[in-house]
Design an enzyme around this catalytic site. Structure first.
Site, mmCIF file in Angstrom:
data_model
loop_
_atom_site.group_PDB
_atom_site.id
_atom_site.type_symbol
_atom_site.label_atom_id
_atom_site.label_comp_id
_atom_site.label_asym_id
_atom_site.label_seq_id
_atom_site.Cartn_x
_atom_site.Cartn_y
_atom_site.Cartn_z
ATOM 1 N N GLU A 121 -7.485 5.877 -12.524
ATOM 2 C CA GLU A 121 -7.456 4.951 -11.395
ATOM 3 C C GLU A 121 -7.820 5.660 -10.100
ATOM 4 O OE1 GLU A 121 -4.300 1.884 -9.205
ATOM 5 O OE2 GLU A 121 -3.793 2.799 -11.127
ATOM 6 N N GLY A 152 0.876 -1.542 -5.307
ATOM 7 C CA GLY A 152 2.219 -2.084 -5.330
ATOM 8 C C GLY A 152 3.201 -1.234 -6.108
ATOM 9 N N ALA A 153 2.739 -0.663 -7.222
ATOM 10 C CA ALA A 153 3.642 0.097 -8.091
ATOM 11 C C ALA A 153 3.425 1.599 -8.028
ATOM 12 C CB ALA A 153 3.509 -0.379 -9.536
ATOM 13 N N SER A 154 2.243 2.045 -7.619
ATOM 14 C CA SER A 154 1.973 3.489 -7.613
ATOM 15 C C SER A 154 1.083 3.848 -6.433
ATOM 16 C CB SER A 154 1.288 3.915 -8.923
ATOM 17 O OG SER A 154 0.018 3.305 -9.055
ATOM 18 N N GLN A 156 -1.900 6.966 -5.428
ATOM 19 C CA GLN A 156 -2.743 8.023 -5.989
ATOM 20 C C GLN A 156 -3.364 8.856 -4.870
ATOM 21 O OE1 GLN A 156 -3.594 4.645 -7.039
ATOM 22 N NE2 GLN A 156 -2.103 4.864 -8.670
#
EC number: 3.6.1.42
Length: 404
Positions: A121, A152-154, A156
């Site tokens: 990603e 929203g969740a991670s 990078q």
């Protein structure tokens, strides 16, 4: 390419020109909808059909004579990953079956409908940005931009360090075009995306007061506006030992500094086995030493929360901290009267918390100096940023495609 994100799904329909050495992007059609696939954890069939609106856009925008040779991929990100393997597998199986039987596009291989690795990603987002900036040309090696993406969740981070790295999963060798491969640093922090962080920051007060709390008393939170009240539910343990409790949070409006005092311990900066570290005990080459002079882009929620408040496309880490402080001080409306529609965002009770988290993520989490300039964008050269274009470029190399 369908981006099945934690907060919604998006379709990107790309048209490339293959007459030159590197594929030239000519056009993009983009559309998004909410909620995401992870919202259908109890109904995989509904999850599959939730993509119909996006697929109709794809059918309409790809000429019918190219339907049979235009590959389709659905890449889910951290939101679906958090549901666990059994639930996510059932959802993705239904999605694949529905797309194969209802639409004319070939699925792009065995992993054409899948949860994307966090490393991919981030790297795909890096490809997107540097492709659009023209920095993947072999003649421009060593000028690439860094990418920080906050979903929203991670979250990078991907960049090309100017110094040697130690070996490990963080080291990503990318073969692209001619010349030597790109050697990238990458890491995906699951649980540190904005939606997950918001939940953890609110729960931090519960953990702080767990030994002194009375069920008849509210808990006071410095990241929430004065006298704002809400109820949160926390779950502890697993299986037969799982317990659920409700807590009432009341905002104190104490300001950005008090808010940082609650949220910054979540970064666990004191955990570092192999230095240097960013946060959560994760090794990362110093951005000050190994990436000091090149562009640094921040995307997704960084854009969504700064641009409606009138911030420029380039700003320093300190200026982001000042923005958070003004919002947290409770006097925000007078500062943003010149910005159309800023009042809509200022009505969010979580805005102080969210902006403080953005600032702390860069300053404390990633150890960026206060004077470091970052750039944000939703589009570069008229094209959407994010990982989808990079993933599509990678798909071009791996799948049979239409070439008129």
């Amino acid at each position: 390419m369908i981006d099945a994100g934690s907060s919604g799904s998006r379709v990107h329909v790309y048209r490339f020109n293959f007459c030159k050495k590197e594929p030239q992007l000519e056009d993009e059609v983009f559309h998004m909808l909410k909620p995401g696939l992870s919202s259908y954890k109890d109904d995989p069939a509904a999850a599959a059909h939730s993509l119909d609106e996006l697929m109709q856009i794809a059918v309409k925008n790809v000429p019918s004579e190219f339907h049979h040779c235009t590959p389709l991929a659905v890449k889910a990100t951290a939101g679906l990953r958090l549901l666990g393997k059994d639930i996510s597998d059932r959802i993705l199986s239904k999605v694949r079956s529905h797309l194969e039987t209802s639409y004319p596009f070939p699925i792009a291989g065995d992993d054409g409908v899948a949860i994307m690795d966090g490393s991919d990603e981030g790297v795909y987002a890096w490809i997107t940005v540097n492709y659009l900036l023209g920095k993947l040309d072999p003649a421009k090696r060593g000028t690439s931009a860094a990418v920080f993406d906050l979903g929203g969740a991670s979250t990078q981070v991907v960049f090309e360090p100017s110094k040697e790295m130690i070996q490990g999963e963080h080291k990503y060798t990318l073969n692209y075009g001619e010349g030597d491969p790109f050697v990238l640093y990458q890491h995906s922090y699951l649980g540190f995306g904005l939606n997950e962080a918001r939940k953890h920051i609110k729960e931090a007060i519960v953990d702080l007061w767990k030994d002194q709390w009375s069920s008849s008393s509210p808990l006071y939170h410095p990241c929430l506006p004065l006298n704002h009240s809400e109820t949160i539910t926390t779950t502890k343990g697993q299986g037969n030992d799982e317990t659920t409790m409700e807590f009432q949070l009341v905002g104190t409006g104490a300001g950005a500094a008090q808010c940082r005092a609650v949220l910054e311990p979540l970064f666990r900066k004191d955990e570092c086995q192999t230095s240097p570290c960013a946060f959560n005990g994760v090794y990362q080459p110093s951005l000050t030493d190994a990436f000091s002079q090149r562009d640094l882009f921040v995307f997704s929620f960084f854009y969504d929360l700064t641009q409606p408040l009138g911030m420029p496309k380039e700003f320093s880490v300190a200026e982001l901290g000042s923005l958070a402080q003004r919002v947290c001080d409770g006097q925000a409306e007078q500062y943003f009267r010149h910005v159309p529609d800023a009042s809509i965002l200022l009505q969010k009770p979580d805005l102080c918390l969210e902006l403080t988290y953005l600032y702390s993520l860069l300053k404390t989490g990633y150890d960026l100096p206060s004077d470091r300039i970052v750039r944000t964008a939703q589009k570069i050269k008229g094209m959407e940023t994010g990982w989808c274009l990079g993933a599509s470029i990678a798909m071009i190399d791996a799948q049979p495609i239409c070439k008129a």
